[in-house]
Design a protein around this motif. Structure first.
Motif, PDB file in Angstrom:
ATOM      1  N   GLN A 221       0.812  -1.217   0.000  1.00 57.90           N
ATOM      2  CA  GLN A 221       0.000   0.000   0.000  1.00 57.90           C
ATOM      3  C   GLN A 221       0.851   1.274   0.000  1.00 57.90           C
ATOM      4  O   GLN A 221       0.505   2.262  -0.642  1.00 57.90           O
ATOM      5  CB  GLN A 221      -0.913  -0.001   1.227  1.00 57.90           C
ATOM      6  N   ALA A 222       1.959   1.236   0.718  1.00 59.25           N
ATOM      7  CA  ALA A 222       2.790   2.437   0.820  1.00 59.25           C
ATOM      8  C   ALA A 222       3.365   2.830  -0.536  1.00 59.25           C
ATOM      9  O   ALA A 222       3.381   4.014  -0.897  1.00 59.25           O
ATOM     10  CB  ALA A 222       3.911   2.229   1.835  1.00 59.25           C
ATOM     11  N   ARG A 252      -5.090   9.074  -1.973  1.00 55.78           N
ATOM     12  CA  ARG A 252      -5.780   9.389  -0.722  1.00 55.78           C
ATOM     13  C   ARG A 252      -6.851   8.372  -0.373  1.00 55.78           C
ATOM     14  O   ARG A 252      -7.248   8.258   0.786  1.00 55.78           O
ATOM     15  CB  ARG A 252      -6.388  10.788  -0.817  1.00 55.78           C
ATOM     16  N   GLY A 253      -7.318   7.603  -1.362  1.00 57.28           N
ATOM     17  CA  GLY A 253      -8.337   6.594  -1.111  1.00 57.28           C
ATOM     18  C   GLY A 253      -7.804   5.272  -0.611  1.00 57.28           C
ATOM     19  O   GLY A 253      -8.585   4.405  -0.197  1.00 57.28           O
ATOM     20  N   LEU A 254      -6.472   5.089  -0.635  1.00 51.86           N
ATOM     21  CA  LEU A 254      -5.894   3.835  -0.148  1.00 51.86           C
ATOM     22  C   LEU A 254      -6.048   3.744   1.365  1.00 51.86           C
ATOM     23  O   LEU A 254      -5.958   4.751   2.072  1.00 51.86           O
ATOM     24  CB  LEU A 254      -4.418   3.760  -0.539  1.00 51.86           C
ATOM     25  N   HIS A 255      -6.236   2.532   1.875  1.00 51.83           N
ATOM     26  CA  HIS A 255      -6.536   2.412   3.306  1.00 51.83           C
ATOM     27  C   HIS A 255      -5.357   2.772   4.196  1.00 51.83           C
ATOM     28  O   HIS A 255      -5.519   3.011   5.391  1.00 51.83           O
ATOM     29  CB  HIS A 255      -7.098   1.026   3.651  1.00 51.83           C
ATOM     30  N   ILE A 256      -4.139   2.865   3.625  1.00 58.01           N
ATOM     31  CA  ILE A 256      -2.989   3.265   4.437  1.00 58.01           C
ATOM     32  C   ILE A 256      -3.167   4.685   4.975  1.00 58.01           C
ATOM     33  O   ILE A 256      -2.629   5.032   6.031  1.00 58.01           O
ATOM     34  CB  ILE A 256      -1.676   3.137   3.633  1.00 58.01           C
ATOM     35  N   ASP A 260      -2.531   5.497   8.920  1.00 54.63           N
ATOM     36  CA  ASP A 260      -1.423   6.354   9.349  1.00 54.63           C
ATOM     37  C   ASP A 260      -1.708   7.794   8.930  1.00 54.63           C
ATOM     38  O   ASP A 260      -1.693   8.121   7.736  1.00 54.63           O
ATOM     39  CB  ASP A 260      -0.113   5.873   8.731  1.00 54.63           C
ATOM     40  N   PRO A 261      -1.937   8.690   9.877  1.00 53.86           N
ATOM     41  CA  PRO A 261      -2.245  10.090   9.553  1.00 53.86           C
ATOM     42  C   PRO A 261      -1.138  10.792   8.764  1.00 53.86           C
ATOM     43  O   PRO A 261      -1.421  11.794   8.089  1.00 53.86           O
ATOM     44  CB  PRO A 261      -2.434  10.744  10.925  1.00 53.86           C
ATOM     45  N   MET A 262       0.101  10.293   8.842  1.00 59.15           N
ATOM     46  CA  MET A 262       1.173  10.955   8.092  1.00 59.15           C
ATOM     47  C   MET A 262       0.957  10.804   6.591  1.00 59.15           C
ATOM     48  O   MET A 262       1.187  11.750   5.818  1.00 59.15           O
ATOM     49  CB  MET A 262       2.534  10.401   8.495  1.00 59.15           C
ATOM     50  N   PHE A 263       0.488   9.641   6.149  1.00 61.26           N
ATOM     51  CA  PHE A 263       0.147   9.473   4.737  1.00 61.26           C
ATOM     52  C   PHE A 263      -1.046  10.356   4.375  1.00 61.26           C
ATOM     53  O   PHE A 263      -1.071  10.973   3.305  1.00 61.26           O
ATOM     54  CB  PHE A 263      -0.170   7.999   4.442  1.00 61.26           C
ATOM     55  N   ALA A 264      -2.029  10.410   5.263  1.00 63.15           N
ATOM     56  CA  ALA A 264      -3.187  11.280   5.018  1.00 63.15           C
ATOM     57  C   ALA A 264      -2.750  12.724   4.883  1.00 63.15           C
ATOM     58  O   ALA A 264      -3.232  13.464   4.011  1.00 63.15           O
ATOM     59  CB  ALA A 264      -4.199  11.132   6.155  1.00 63.15           C
ATOM     60  N   ALA A 298      -0.238  12.498  14.022  1.00 60.35           N
ATOM     61  CA  ALA A 298       0.512  11.302  13.611  1.00 60.35           C
ATOM     62  C   ALA A 298       1.499  10.895  14.695  1.00 60.35           C
ATOM     63  O   ALA A 298       2.094  11.744  15.365  1.00 60.35           O
ATOM     64  CB  ALA A 298       1.242  11.571  12.297  1.00 60.35           C
ATOM     65  N   ASP A 299       1.680   9.601  14.854  1.00 58.53           N
ATOM     66  CA  ASP A 299       2.626   9.055  15.823  1.00 58.53           C
ATOM     67  C   ASP A 299       4.043   9.234  15.289  1.00 58.53           C
ATOM     68  O   ASP A 299       4.421   8.617  14.289  1.00 58.53           O
ATOM     69  CB  ASP A 299       2.321   7.575  16.058  1.00 58.53           C
ATOM     70  N   ALA A 300       4.827  10.053  15.945  1.00 62.03           N
ATOM     71  CA  ALA A 300       6.187  10.337  15.483  1.00 62.03           C
ATOM     72  C   ALA A 300       7.078   9.110  15.522  1.00 62.03           C
ATOM     73  O   ALA A 300       8.098   9.047  14.815  1.00 62.03           O
ATOM     74  CB  ALA A 300       6.797  11.456  16.326  1.00 62.03           C
ATOM     75  N   GLN A 301       6.746   8.124  16.338  1.00 61.12           N
ATOM     76  CA  GLN A 301       7.582   6.934  16.495  1.00 61.12           C
ATOM     77  C   GLN A 301       7.158   5.781  15.583  1.00 61.12           C
ATOM     78  O   GLN A 301       7.790   4.717  15.608  1.00 61.12           O
ATOM     79  CB  GLN A 301       7.529   6.466  17.957  1.00 61.12           C
ATOM     80  N   ALA A 302       6.121   5.963  14.811  1.00 55.32           N
ATOM     81  CA  ALA A 302       5.628   4.877  13.961  1.00 55.32           C
ATOM     82  C   ALA A 302       6.648   4.507  12.896  1.00 55.32           C
ATOM     83  O   ALA A 302       7.411   5.353  12.417  1.00 55.32           O
ATOM     84  CB  ALA A 302       4.308   5.289  13.307  1.00 55.32           C
ATOM     85  N   SER A 303       6.663   3.251  12.533  1.00 49.39           N
ATOM     86  CA  SER A 303       7.564   2.775  11.477  1.00 49.39           C
ATOM     87  C   SER A 303       6.981   3.143  10.114  1.00 49.39           C
ATOM     88  O   SER A 303       5.817   2.835   9.821  1.00 49.39           O
ATOM     89  CB  SER A 303       7.726   1.264  11.589  1.00 49.39           C
TER      90      SER A 303
END
Length: 426
Positions: A221-222, A252-256, A260-264, A298-303
């Motif tokens: 997805q990424a 923007r329609g992908l579930h990622i 993850d709010p950073m992708f949004a 967004a979670d700053a520590q997310a992978s």
């Protein structure tokens, strides 16, 4: 006649961002690859498959659908006449034959390894994937230093081919094969971005189609997000905002983006830049507010993937805002975002700094601050000014605007001498 709706095909199309028209185009292209001429399907054909009016397409069409999706026809919800199983999946026809896979409108070649009697095939594993991922990190670093260079584009494309060639070289688990396709898609997307940044748009579109194909095979997805988001940026730079909106909407329609709010946030920030190109002031403000809100939560520590971590932060958000407000003619707001961007840009973002300096110069000149504008433009490094197609074009436009705005100003002479020195040292 039983016309039970084909929910499997409908679900696959929704998951992969296909409209009826885009799937028809992809199948037509796939059919051209193995039959020598394109299929004749259109959106109505796909709607007939989805509705169940056509429950078992002809052999050529089934082969095209299987090439596009990577799935047997029965897994796509089609029902064989007489209950027979589909046998048209490419790797079931001949285990020694190269199979062509087209997804999203372009062919990506993926060959199954031919078995050699008496010799055990090489085992492809995670170490091969990790080696490619290290090379991808190098490509990302080169892009942020130089950007838009033809050698980066060619290197990334060659590495995409290398990742695909590994598919031929031995046996591997399905997970490893998916990772190899993802790596190939990542390299192709970098080749695509280098071509966009260098204003080589025809080449960029070729890379885009192949990247989309590989991304679909990987299921990542990424990387799908990256490719469609790049496509939105490409069409924005080409002056095609309607296409830019459509491509960015797929990303923007992908579930990622929900995971993850950073992708949004990135999707919304690029949407705002497209609104700017389309002269939609309200859309710009709304999308940037939403992008900022998403980034803040967004979670700053997310992978996250290295390509996203390497560039998307508050500075990039301000850079996209700068682009949007500059396009709108709101030069004061554009300048404010330029200063914010420059104050937080990370050192490795050399290309971004050159672009931001150039845009800052445009915003200041448009407000009549000639001295500050020329000072900002002169801070652009020689390499970017002479070798980066996008920066060079913007600086040429700046020079023309400077001469038109302040023809008798001494800074015009200073700028002319400065650009002559750039060209001499290039």
């Amino acid at each position: 006649m039983d016309t039970t709706r084909n929910e499997r095909l409908t679900a696959w199309m929704k998951e992969h961002g296909h409209s009826s028209a885009s799937l028809a185009d992809a199948v037509n292209s796939a059919m051209e690859r193995f039959a020598g001429r394109p299929g004749g399907h259109d959106g109505a054909s796909v709607r007939a498959w989805k509705s169940g009016r056509i429950r078992w397409p002809n052999t050529a069409t089934r082969k095209g659908l299987e090439a596009v999706t990577g799935l047997p026809s029965t897994d796509l919800g089609f029902v064989p006449r007489g209950g027979a199983k589909s046998t048209t999946a490419p790797n079931q026809e001949d285990p020694d034959m190269k199979r062509r896979t087209l997804i999203g409108g372009l062919a990506a070649t993926a060959a199954t390894a031919a078995a050699v009697p008496g010799i055990a095939p090489r085992r492809i594993g995670n170490t091969d994937v990790e080696r490619l991922q290290r090379r991808f990190t190098e490509i990302i670093a080169s892009d942020h230093r130089h950007g838009g260079q033809l050698n980066i584009e060619k290197r990334a494309a060659a590495l995409a081919d290398e990742a695909l060639n590994l598919q031929n070289s031995g046996s591997a688990t399905q997970r490893v094969r998916s990772n190899l396709y993802a790596a190939a898609a990542a390299f192709r997307s970098s080749a695509m971005w280098a071509a966009i940044d260098g204003r080589r748009y025809e080449d960029a579109q070729e890379h885009m189609r192949e990247a989309q194909a590989l991304a679909e095979m990987s299921g990542d997805q990424a990387i799908k997000f990256r490719i469609w988001s790049h496509a939105g940026s490409m069409y924005r730079h080409m002056g095609r905002p309607s296409d830019a909106f459509a491509a960015n909407d797929v990303a923007r329609g992908l579930h990622i983006t929900r995971r993850d709010p950073m992708f949004a946030s990135l999707g919304l920030a690029r949407q705002a830049a497209i609104h700017g190109a389309a002269q939609e002031r309200t859309g710009v403000r709304r999308a940037f507010d939403q992008a900022q809100t998403a980034m803040d939560r967004a979670d700053a520590q997310a992978s996250r993937p290295v390509w996203l971590v390497a560039f998307y932060d508050q500075a990039e958000l301000d850079s996209l805002a700068l682009s949007a407000y500059l396009a709108l003619g709101d030069y004061q707001t554009a300048e404010a975002h330029a200063h914010r961007c420059l104050s937080s840009l990370r050192p490795h973002m050399v290309r971004s700094q050159a672009i931001t300096q150039t845009r800052l110069a445009h915003a200041q000149l448009a407000q009549g601050d000639v001295d500050a504008a020329v000072d900002a433009a002169m801070k652009v490094p020689t390499a970017a000014a002479t070798q980066h197609a996008r920066v060079s074009r913007m600086l040429n436009e700046f020079g023309a605007a400077l001469r038109a705005t302040a023809p008798g100003n001494s800074t015009v002479k200073s700028w002319t001498e400065h650009t002559a020195a750039w060209r001499a040292s290039a």
